[in-house]
Enzyme design. Sequence first.
Site, PDB file in Angstrom:
ATOM      1  CB  ALA A 154      -0.790   0.362   0.755  1.00 33.45           C
ATOM      2  CE1 TYR A 155       6.196   5.139   2.421  1.00 29.47           C
ATOM      3  CE2 TYR A 155       7.204   3.391   1.919  1.00 29.47           C
ATOM      4  CZ  TYR A 155       7.077   4.488   2.150  1.00 29.47           C
ATOM      5  OH  TYR A 155       7.833   5.533   2.067  1.00 29.47           O
ATOM      6  CG  ASN A 156       6.368  -0.603  -2.121  1.00 28.24           C
ATOM      7  OD1 ASN A 156       6.540  -1.710  -1.973  1.00 28.24           O
ATOM      8  ND2 ASN A 156       6.884   0.709  -2.262  1.00 28.24           N
ATOM      9  CB  SER A 158       0.860   5.676  -1.073  1.00 31.87           C
ATOM     10  OG  SER A 158       2.091   5.304  -0.873  1.00 31.87           O
ATOM     11  CE  LYS A 159       6.167   8.084   0.543  1.00 27.70           C
ATOM     12  NZ  LYS A 159       6.408   9.370   0.481  1.00 27.70           N
TER      13      LYS A 159
END
Length: 284
Positions: A154-156, A158-159
Amino acid sequence: MAGSIVVTGASTGIGRATVKVLRARGFHVFAGVRRLADAEELKREFSLGVTPLVFDVTDRPAIFRASEQVHAALGAEPLSGLVNNAGIAVPGLLLMMQPQEVEHQLAVNVMGTLNVTQAFAPLLGARPGFRGRPGRIVMMSSVGGTSATPFLGAYNTSKFALEGMSEALRRELMRYGVDVLVIAPGAVKTPIWGKNQVLSEPRYAEGPYAGALEKMRALVRDSAATGLEPEVIGEAVYQALTAPHPPVRRVITPTPVQHFLTNHLPKRMVDRMIAKMLGLKRNG
């Protein structure tokens, strides 16, 4: 004064270090934080030269009120820069994450960044009739903005989205001379990962990923202990805001060889390397 800069996510970590670096270089900093307590702490530490702005990047009305506050403070002077640093990390196994968890990750890191950019871009010169010196926008991405890691999907996501947003904005804002630059840190000594212990939740404790998750937790702990000092990233932000011809994207990582290999070796080879490291190979 060298000018005025807005920095979001200024309460801790990279944001706080960036405020410190920019203030030392003579900039007035409008420091975005979510809590009044953090605003008061900034006032105590920096006194003159730092003006706290209290807003959540998911609250558009509050952001636009903050931009009006900055506009009033600047008067006829333009804003020199905007540092979109506010962000969170919501780790977890994508197959098991709740929709609201992923939505929150994207709301802060993607839509929050767009909210802030839309509110402050006119102060940087992105408006018809502007005749001053345009400001710059610095986007805080990550080495995880071009290469994904298991359990940080999920973090990836977003980035990766932030990288695409930055490129599109850079090309759209050429009309006004407002440059958009990306800083992509590797491991940094910040509290971002320690704020979320979701990988230790019971739903992830059992099953086929339990061993891999334990190895991932160890890697995160090691990265937090051996990462770069946040002031190193603050210095990179300063360079992006002031260099005559800054690169559109700059990677700053304590493991440059690993970053190079991850981004240049064939994807299947990198898949196998990560699987071996975390114990993700299929049994049988």
